[in-house]
Design an enzyme around this catalytic site. Structure first.
Site, PDB file in Angstrom:
ATOM      1  N   GLY A 107      85.814  22.387 -29.917  1.00 26.36           N
ATOM      2  CA  GLY A 107      84.528  22.680 -29.546  1.00 26.36           C
ATOM      3  C   GLY A 107      83.595  21.856 -30.090  1.00 26.36           C
ATOM      4  CB  THR A 128      90.432  22.956 -36.132  1.00 23.70           C
ATOM      5  OG1 THR A 128      91.082  24.064 -35.837  1.00 23.70           O
ATOM      6  CG2 THR A 128      91.245  21.662 -35.292  1.00 23.70           C
ATOM      7  CG  ASP A 130      92.887  26.657 -34.641  1.00 20.94           C
ATOM      8  OD1 ASP A 130      93.314  27.421 -35.371  1.00 20.94           O
ATOM      9  OD2 ASP A 130      91.883  26.919 -34.107  1.00 20.94           O
ATOM     10  NE  ARG A 174      90.074  27.410 -30.585  1.00 23.94           N
ATOM     11  CZ  ARG A 174      89.325  26.538 -29.930  1.00 23.94           C
ATOM     12  NH1 ARG A 174      88.353  27.006 -29.367  1.00 23.94           N
ATOM     13  NH2 ARG A 174      89.834  25.241 -29.660  1.00 23.94           N
TER      14      ARG A 174
HETATM   15  O1  F6P Z   1      89.292  27.484 -35.146  1.00 24.05           O
HETATM   16  C1  F6P Z   1      89.857  27.821 -36.011  1.00 24.05           C
HETATM   17  C2  F6P Z   1      89.671  29.465 -35.953  1.00 24.05           C
HETATM   18  O2  F6P Z   1      90.343  29.775 -37.431  1.00 24.05           O
HETATM   19  C3  F6P Z   1      90.904  30.136 -35.299  1.00 24.05           C
HETATM   20  O3  F6P Z   1      92.161  29.822 -35.681  1.00 24.05           O
HETATM   21  C4  F6P Z   1      90.234  31.445 -35.076  1.00 24.05           C
HETATM   22  O4  F6P Z   1      90.720  31.959 -33.886  1.00 24.05           O
HETATM   23  C5  F6P Z   1      88.946  31.193 -34.919  1.00 24.05           C
HETATM   24  O5  F6P Z   1      88.671  30.031 -35.734  1.00 24.05           O
HETATM   25  C6  F6P Z   1      88.148  32.538 -35.607  1.00 24.05           C
HETATM   26  O6  F6P Z   1      86.817  32.112 -35.677  1.00 24.05           O
HETATM   27  P1  F6P Z   1      85.566  33.055 -36.247  1.00 24.05           P
HETATM   28  O7  F6P Z   1      85.194  32.208 -37.794  1.00 24.05           O
HETATM   29  O8  F6P Z   1      84.499  32.362 -35.403  1.00 24.05           O
HETATM   30  O9  F6P Z   1      85.980  34.391 -36.589  1.00 24.05           O
END
Ligand code: F6P
Length: 335
Positions: A107, A128, A130, A174
């Site tokens: 993002g 990340t 991910d 994600r």
């Molecule tokens: O992108 C990293 C991540 O940890 C994803 O694996 C997860 O879906 C998301 O962020 C959770 O995000 P937030 O901190 O906005 O709850």
């Protein structure tokens, strides 16, 4: 700005282990070659608001092993503001920057790539848990999340074995299943469920048969890793944890006791493993090199064992899916 010796630095998106190691690496390697480094707090938000702090050798010492980010982070996007692009370019000029180094996931780096099109002198560093950023084999934070999930699976195995249960662990990722695949493979999971392979009715039936079959063979427990983004058959209602829904279906269809756990934010916190510290260090040094060479609109990357760079343009609005050849290796040991 021509002749400027000031680098701006932001960390955006979800945090991950290794961000501080990267902040340290960018700052210390930039200071060595005569730059000043200014950090903007909470990602793009601090950049737009001019919320800054000077990063020096003292502030960035003793942080290589610290989780999170000393700069703070947010999911704020300047592109959602009316006139956000103009405002960002204006801030860049006002702060007299030579370049902005952006530590982000898909993002945050997509925003950087779009702003690079508009003339922002930006260099990206992929981070990340991910591991879904295209153009690089690995992102900072991924290996730590894999280690945390692997440790959790090892612990689940001993209790699953004692109680003869089916244990499901849901991990983040994600829309992709990198953490699930690598942690599941490292822990010898009996099944790994990822978004790249939807769990439709046929696959669900196959999963239940496998679990039941193990039990019949005298293997009295099963370990299943579930990526948060895995898709189920259309008619299956999912509100809350997808892993929990799957555990209930398994229980119903097999008559075996199934328990669900989630690592949630635990897999994103705490100290980075050595791999992530070293990747962050190498990426930080490379980012400063790119600035010195006026190579903007680039992102640091690792391909094979080589630290290199790639165009941010390739990253914009794209997601790197799991390499199914790797998944196949893990699959060899299912059941
Ligand atoms: O992108 C990293 C991540 O940890 C994803 O694996 C997860 O879906 C998301 O962020 C959770 O995000 P937030 O901190 O906005 O709850």
């Amino acid at each position: 700005m021509a002749g400027s010796k000031r680098i701006g630095l932001i960390t955006g998106g979800g945090d991950c282990p290794g961000l501080n190691a990267a902040i340290r690496a960018v700052t210390k390697s930039a200071l060595r070659v005569g730059y000043e480094v200014i950090g903007f707090r909470d990602g793009w938000k601090g950049f737009i608001e001019g919320d800054t702090e000077i990063l020096d050798g003292v502030k960035t010492s003793e942080i290589i092993d610290r989780g999170g980010t000393i700069l703070g982070t947010s999911r704020f996007s300047p592109l959602h503001l009316e006139d956000g692009t103009r405002w960002t370019l204006q801030q860049f000029k006002e702060w007299g920057l030579a370049a902005l180094v952006v530590l982000g996931g898909e993002g945050t780096l997509s925003i950087a790539g779009k702003l690079a099109r508009e003339g922002l002198l930006v260099v990206g560093i992929p981070k990340t848990i991910d591991n879904d950023v295209v153009g690089t084999d690995y992102t900072i934070g991924f290996q730590t999340a894999v280690q945390i999930a692997t440790d959790a699976l090892d612990r689940l195995r001993s209790t699953a074995e004692s109680h003869h249960r089916v244990m499901l662990l849901e991990v983040m990722g994600r829309t992709v299943g990198w953490i699930a695949t690598y942690a599941g493979m490292a822990a010898g999971a009996d099944a790994i469920l990822i978004p790249e392979i939807p769990l439709d009715e046929a696959k669900m039936a196959e999963l239940c048969r496998m679990v039941k079959g193990r039990s019949k063979e005298g293997k009295r427990f099963s370990i299943i890793v579930v990526a948060e983004g895995v898709g189920l058959a259309e008619e299956t209602e999912v509100s809350g944890w997808v892993g929990e829904v799957i555990s209930k279906i398994i229980e119903e269809k097999t008559g075996l006791e199934a328990k669900f756990s989630s690592l949630d934010y635990i897999q994103r916190g705490g100290t980075p493993v050595a791999y992530d510290r070293n990747l962050a260090t190498a990426f930080g040094v490379k980012a400063v090199e790119l600035v010195r060479e006026d190579k903007y609109g680039q992102m640091t990357a690792i391909k094979g064992n080589r630290i290199t760079s790639t165009s941010l343009e390739k990253v914009v609005d794209k997601v790197k899916k799991v390499n199914l050849k790797v998944y196949k290796i893990a699959e060899t040991f299912f059941g």
